[in-house]
Design an enzyme around this catalytic site. Structure first.
Site, PDB file in Angstrom:
ATOM      1  N   TYR A 225       0.834  -1.213   0.000  1.00 36.45           N
ATOM      2  CA  TYR A 225       0.000   0.000   0.000  1.00 36.45           C
ATOM      3  C   TYR A 225       0.871   1.267   0.000  1.00 36.45           C
ATOM      4  CZ  TYR A 225      -3.825   3.081   1.636  1.00 36.45           C
ATOM      5  OH  TYR A 225      -4.767   4.075   1.773  1.00 36.45           O
ATOM      6  N   LYS A 229       1.021   4.140  -2.862  1.00 39.57           N
ATOM      7  CA  LYS A 229       0.687   5.547  -2.570  1.00 39.57           C
ATOM      8  C   LYS A 229       1.883   6.473  -2.808  1.00 39.57           C
ATOM      9  CE  LYS A 229      -3.639   4.897  -1.438  1.00 39.57           C
ATOM     10  NZ  LYS A 229      -4.724   5.396  -2.294  1.00 39.57           N
TER      11      LYS A 229
HETATM   12  P1  NAP Z   1     -13.444   2.345   1.315  1.00 40.31           P
HETATM   13  O1  NAP Z   1     -14.419   2.878   2.260  1.00 40.31           O
HETATM   14  O2  NAP Z   1     -12.952   0.943   1.490  1.00 40.31           O
HETATM   15  O3  NAP Z   1     -14.043   2.520  -0.182  1.00 40.31           O
HETATM   16  C1  NAP Z   1     -13.300   2.082  -1.272  1.00 40.31           C
HETATM   17  C2  NAP Z   1     -14.006   2.455  -2.546  1.00 40.31           C
HETATM   18  O4  NAP Z   1     -13.225   1.969  -3.654  1.00 40.31           O
HETATM   19  C3  NAP Z   1     -15.373   1.802  -2.689  1.00 40.31           C
HETATM   20  O5  NAP Z   1     -16.258   2.698  -3.308  1.00 40.31           O
HETATM   21  C4  NAP Z   1     -15.095   0.615  -3.602  1.00 40.31           C
HETATM   22  O6  NAP Z   1     -16.208   0.203  -4.383  1.00 40.31           O
HETATM   23  C5  NAP Z   1     -14.045   1.210  -4.507  1.00 40.31           C
HETATM   24  N1  NAP Z   1     -13.290   0.165  -5.198  1.00 40.31           N
HETATM   25  C6  NAP Z   1     -12.671  -0.917  -4.679  1.00 40.31           C
HETATM   26  N2  NAP Z   1     -12.097  -1.624  -5.658  1.00 40.31           N
HETATM   27  C7  NAP Z   1     -12.373  -0.991  -6.816  1.00 40.31           C
HETATM   28  C8  NAP Z   1     -12.057  -1.231  -8.176  1.00 40.31           C
HETATM   29  N3  NAP Z   1     -11.318  -2.278  -8.543  1.00 40.31           N
HETATM   30  N4  NAP Z   1     -12.522  -0.366  -9.115  1.00 40.31           N
HETATM   31  C9  NAP Z   1     -13.284   0.703  -8.759  1.00 40.31           C
HETATM   32  N5  NAP Z   1     -13.595   0.988  -7.486  1.00 40.31           N
HETATM   33  C10 NAP Z   1     -13.156   0.149  -6.527  1.00 40.31           C
HETATM   34  O7  NAP Z   1     -12.119   3.227   1.252  1.00 40.31           O
HETATM   35  P2  NAP Z   1     -11.849   4.715   1.829  1.00 40.31           P
HETATM   36  O8  NAP Z   1     -11.354   4.587   3.207  1.00 40.31           O
HETATM   37  O9  NAP Z   1     -12.976   5.588   1.538  1.00 40.31           O
HETATM   38  O10 NAP Z   1     -10.581   5.105   0.929  1.00 40.31           O
HETATM   39  C11 NAP Z   1     -10.704   5.853  -0.244  1.00 40.31           C
HETATM   40  C12 NAP Z   1      -9.306   6.241  -0.729  1.00 40.31           C
HETATM   41  O11 NAP Z   1      -8.653   6.972   0.294  1.00 40.31           O
HETATM   42  C13 NAP Z   1      -8.413   5.041  -1.044  1.00 40.31           C
HETATM   43  O12 NAP Z   1      -7.588   5.332  -2.134  1.00 40.31           O
HETATM   44  C14 NAP Z   1      -7.575   4.917   0.198  1.00 40.31           C
HETATM   45  O13 NAP Z   1      -6.347   4.271  -0.053  1.00 40.31           O
HETATM   46  C15 NAP Z   1      -7.398   6.375   0.578  1.00 40.31           C
HETATM   47  N6  NAP Z   1      -7.066   6.582   1.983  1.00 40.31           N
HETATM   48  C16 NAP Z   1      -7.922   6.210   2.966  1.00 40.31           C
HETATM   49  C17 NAP Z   1      -7.569   6.429   4.296  1.00 40.31           C
HETATM   50  C18 NAP Z   1      -8.478   6.052   5.418  1.00 40.31           C
HETATM   51  O14 NAP Z   1      -8.044   6.158   6.580  1.00 40.31           O
HETATM   52  N7  NAP Z   1      -9.710   5.621   5.187  1.00 40.31           N
HETATM   53  C19 NAP Z   1      -6.350   7.007   4.582  1.00 40.31           C
HETATM   54  C20 NAP Z   1      -5.501   7.376   3.558  1.00 40.31           C
HETATM   55  C21 NAP Z   1      -5.865   7.170   2.261  1.00 40.31           C
HETATM   56  P3  NAP Z   1     -17.171  -0.995  -3.885  1.00 40.31           P
HETATM   57  O15 NAP Z   1     -17.988  -0.408  -2.773  1.00 40.31           O
HETATM   58  O16 NAP Z   1     -17.974  -1.329  -5.065  1.00 40.31           O
HETATM   59  O17 NAP Z   1     -16.269  -2.082  -3.420  1.00 40.31           O
END
Ligand code: NAP
Length: 318
Positions: A225, A229
């Site tokens: 990851y 990133k």
């Molecule tokens: P999340 O709640 O797990 O949601 C992930 C989203 O990505 C969902 O809408 C999912 O769709 C979609 N997805 C998964 N696989 C996919 C694919 N192959 N093609 C298209 N869409 C896909 O994640 P989140 O926490 O909101 O994170 C969003 C972004 O922020 C990510 O890039 C993550 O790395 C980054 N981020 C998050 C955090 C954190 O603490 N949450 C911190 C730093 C960075 P489905 O619902 O259909 O599976």
């Protein structure tokens, strides 16, 4: 298999008043100072009146201007990948609230994505869902085509879709590595390349990539990851350099820990340890990240920001 569906097509009353903050987005009606529309028109009328003589002409011009219909401005077309849940959902809703036309991409959660579309409509935007895997070139091509066929262009791309497959490096399987690299890094490459082709033609566009603070500082159990990133951050800077002459900006946002499905499964012990590392003492909210995305994607004053990485992490990394 990719699938697109409209959640409705109510016409957007996208007003072009300069006092409406949506108007000056994307620099279509450029005014870095938020002046009321009537003020702008009056100014215009005053200038015209110099070529005529007398107060009457001046007044007539002002009156004319005050009844003149405002020029219509198209709502920005925005693609948000992974917008069915978490940060992506908050981002999509924020754009909906700003009156945008939003393509809500998802991989599996079709019902959730449709619900996001309905909420966007309620908020005053337009939306369509697109089910597709953004790590697959054919799905990405189809997603961009869907937006262009429906709305004629792409103004903003938010590369948000991401997954984790955590594990210590000594036990990490190649499949864990590959899945994360394929979506979190290759997916960003594919979507950016395809969207930039559309943006280049009109010499305007904004790209916002959701990276992570672990892409800057690394993290135990996240070799895959953090590599992805970190790659997104370097990629963003390169995109910014290659496309600046085409009027396209590219920036990365590096969230710390944000409350979402991704962080919900960490467990109480790990959560306690994490909170001790966050000066502000809490997880961030998806809406807080969405606000920053909106700023970089739509606000006129962010037009001069490109190639940057903005941390939003409660002070974790400083
Ligand atoms: P999340 O709640 O797990 O949601 C992930 C989203 O990505 C969902 O809408 C999912 O769709 C979609 N997805 C998964 N696989 C996919 C694919 N192959 N093609 C298209 N869409 C896909 O994640 P989140 O926490 O909101 O994170 C969003 C972004 O922020 C990510 O890039 C993550 O790395 C980054 N981020 C998050 C955090 C954190 O603490 N949450 C911190 C730093 C960075 P489905 O619902 O259909 O599976």
């Amino acid at each position: 298999m990719a699938a697109a569906a409209f959640a409705g097509s109510a016409a957007v009353g996208f007003k072009s008043s300069a006092c409406d903050r949506r108007v000056s987005f994307l620099g279509r009606h450029t005014s870095s100072v938020q002046l009321p529309r009537c003020f702008n028109y009056s100014q215009c009328g005053s200038k015209l009146s110099f070529s005529s003589s007398g107060v009457k002409t001046h007044v007539a011009t002002l009156d004319q201007a005050s009844v003149e219909a405002p020029p219509q401005v198209e709502a920005p077309v925005v693609i948000v990948t992974g917008a069915s849940r978490g940060i992506g959902k908050a981002v999509a809703l924020t754009f909906g609230k700003a009156g945008c036309k939003v393509l809500v991409n998802y991989a599996r959660s079709s019902k959730e994505a449709e619900e996001v579309c309905k909420q966007i409509e309620t908020l005053g935007g337009q939306a369509l869902t697109f089910g597709g895997d953004v790590s697959k070139e054919e799905d990405v091509a189809s997603m961009i085509k869907t937006a262009v066929d429906a709305w004629g262009t792409v103004d903003v791309l938010v590369n948000n879709a991401g997954i984790t497959r955590d594990g210590l490096l000594m036990r990490m399987k190649q499949s864990q590595w590959q899945e994360v690299i394929d979506l979190n890094l290759t997916g960003v490459f594919l979507c950016t390349q395809a969207a930039a082709k559309v943006m280049m033609k009109k010499r305007k566009g904004r790209i916002v990539n959701i990276a992570s603070v672990v892409g800057v500082v690394g993290n135990v159990g996240q070799a895959n990851y953090s590599a992805a990133k970190g790659g997104v951050i370097a990629f963003t800077k390169t995109v910014a350099k290659e496309y600046s002459s085409r009027g396209i900006t590219a920036n990365a946002i590096a969230p710390g820990f944000i409350a979402s499905d991704m962080t919900a499964t960490l467990g109480a012990d790990i959560e306690k340890k994490i909170l001790e590392t966050i000066p502000l003492g809490r997880y961030g909210e998806p809406e807080e990240v969405a606000g920053l995305v909106e700023y970089l994607a739509l606000h006129p004053s962010s037009k001069y920001i490109t190639g940057q990485v903005l941390n939003i992490d409660g002070g974790m990394v400083m």
